[in-house]
Design an enzyme around this catalytic site. Structure first.
Site, PDB file in Angstrom:
ATOM      1  N   GLU A  57       0.821  -0.984   0.127  1.00 33.98           N
ATOM      2  CA  GLU A  57       0.075   0.059  -0.048  1.00 33.98           C
ATOM      3  C   GLU A  57       0.825   1.263   0.189  1.00 33.98           C
ATOM      4  OE1 GLU A  57      -0.982  -2.214   3.885  1.00 33.98           O
ATOM      5  OE2 GLU A  57       0.308  -2.404   2.149  1.00 33.98           O
ATOM      6  N   CYS A  80      -1.093  -2.999   8.134  1.00 36.83           N
ATOM      7  CA  CYS A  80      -0.531  -2.914   9.490  1.00 36.83           C
ATOM      8  C   CYS A  80      -0.467  -1.865  10.313  1.00 36.83           C
ATOM      9  CB  CYS A  80       0.938  -3.582   9.443  1.00 36.83           C
ATOM     10  SG  CYS A  80       2.262  -2.443   8.756  1.00 36.83           S
ATOM     11  N   ARG A 189       6.727 -24.987  -7.045  1.00 35.16           N
ATOM     12  CA  ARG A 189       8.165 -25.006  -6.275  1.00 35.16           C
ATOM     13  C   ARG A 189       8.510 -23.441  -6.440  1.00 35.16           C
ATOM     14  NH1 ARG A 189      11.716 -29.974  -8.854  1.00 35.16           N
ATOM     15  NH2 ARG A 189      10.328 -31.873  -8.155  1.00 35.16           N
TER      16      ARG A 189
END
Length: 368
Positions: A57, A80, A189
């Site tokens: 962001e 966060c 993978r």
């Protein structure tokens, strides 16, 4: 918000953010993508490239500049609200002046856990969460698993014939699945922090466990569950001395063999006595090496142990239109006696890869 009833424009831009998130593997941080939209046009977008670098962001808002004021920010994961290697993204979002934030899902990290969205709402920003939530949570499966349990998210991949065999009665398995399936396995993978096999696979097939072609981020760790430290020093999993080989051994494995493996450039994790304590070993892989996503490509014995220990989250089963008759099946030693007591898996989707079919399933009760 019910993601299935979200505004079509919100779904469109969240899909774009999800596609952006898939461009990197920033372990041990989660994959996140973001788009800043103003008047129906994207004015800035970004994704989290690597741990320690700006979050998605912040990148998108920086690219949008002044155009972010009054705009809508679409982000796959809740911003966060704590300081780690970078500052709180919630403060950056507030400072950018956006009027609305649409998040794919909340962050399971206890340091966030809805706190970032609350900060945005307290600042007067309109917030919606849960748009394409299932897809957004798939991006952070390893992050969520680690936050809740301290373990990596494990995907068990195998190929079998239509009659449920993973090899012939003489142990030959190349190739059960077709070329398109094998190409997809290399993608799995590249998207994983580590690939795990057992010592039986190493001794029988000598796999390299590399992803082809290489991705733009570090190759996965090559991990072998090898209780007695029998991995040959010439094995391809040890090739290159690149620091990407890890051997899981028992604590009482022969010291001279362990020392030889370490001298050959492998890292060794000792867990359990007699046999590798898989849960303890995977926990150390997560803590010591930042492994959040692990692809299990083992034979039936290790696969059975992983399933029995509750360490497998998702399954990708390739089914080829071949019949072997004899030969082993994908699991050995699980020994279910009553069908009602069998571990259950929810088949979430089916995809065709050339002549093969792949089943994507989640084990019932698996975290995330």
């Amino acid at each position: 918000m019910d993601g299935s009833r979200a505004d079509p424009a919100d779904r469109r831009w969240m899909r774009r953010a999800i596609r952006l998130a898939r461009r990197s593997r920033p372990s041990p941080n989660p994959r996140v993508g973001a788009v800043v939209v103003r008047d129906g046009e994207a004015v800035g977008e970004g994704w989290h490239e690597a741990a320690g670098q700006p979050h998605a962001e912040v990148v998108a808002l920086s690219r949008a500049g002044e155009a972010a004021r009054g705009a809508t920010l679409y982000v796959t994961l809740e911003p966060c609200c704590h300081t780690g290697r970078t500052g709180p993204c919630s403060e950056a979002v507030v400072g950018a002046g956006v009027s609305r934030v649409v998040a794919g899902c909340e962050d399971p990290n206890p340091a966030v856990a809805g706190g970032g969205l609350r900060q945005l709402r307290d600042a007067g920003i309109e917030v919606d969460c849960g748009v394409l939530e299932e897809e957004a949570r798939e991006l952070i499966a390893g992050h969520e698993r680690f936050c809740r349990t301290g373990l990596p998210h494990v995907v068990w991949k195998f190929a079998m014939t239509l009659d449920g065999r993973i090899a012939t009665s003489q142990g030959r398995s190349r190739w059960i699945s077709g070329e398109e399936s094998r190409r997809y396995v290399h993608r799995l993978r590249r998207d994983s922090d580590a690939v795990l096999v057992g010592i039986g696979t190493v001794l029988a097939d000598d796999p390299s466990l590399t992803a082809r072609p290489p991705g733009s981020y570090p190759p996965p760790l090559r991990v072998v569950a090898d209780s007695s430290a029998r991995t040959p020093l010439s094995a391809r999993v040890l090739a290159g001395r690149d620091g990407r080989s890890v051997i899981l051994t028992a604590e009482d494995a022969p010291p001279d063999r362990v020392e030889a493996l370490e001298a050959a450039g492998a890292s060794v994790i000792r867990a359990g006595r007699g046999r590798v304590d898989l849960e303890k070993a995977l926990r150390e892989l997560a803590e010591r090496f930042g492994v959040r996503s692990l692809l299990l490509e083992s034979g039936p014995c290790l696969a059975s142990s992983m399933v029995r220990a509750g360490l497998v989250g998702d399954i990708v089963c390739f089914v080829a239109g071949k019949l072997f008759g004899g030969g082993p099946g994908p699991l050995g030693g699980l020994d279910v006696l009553d069908p009602a007591e069998a571990p259950r898996a929810l088949i979430r989707k089916v995809r065709r890869f050339g002549p093969d079919v792949a089943l994507f399933a989640k084990l019932d009760g698996a975290c995330v």
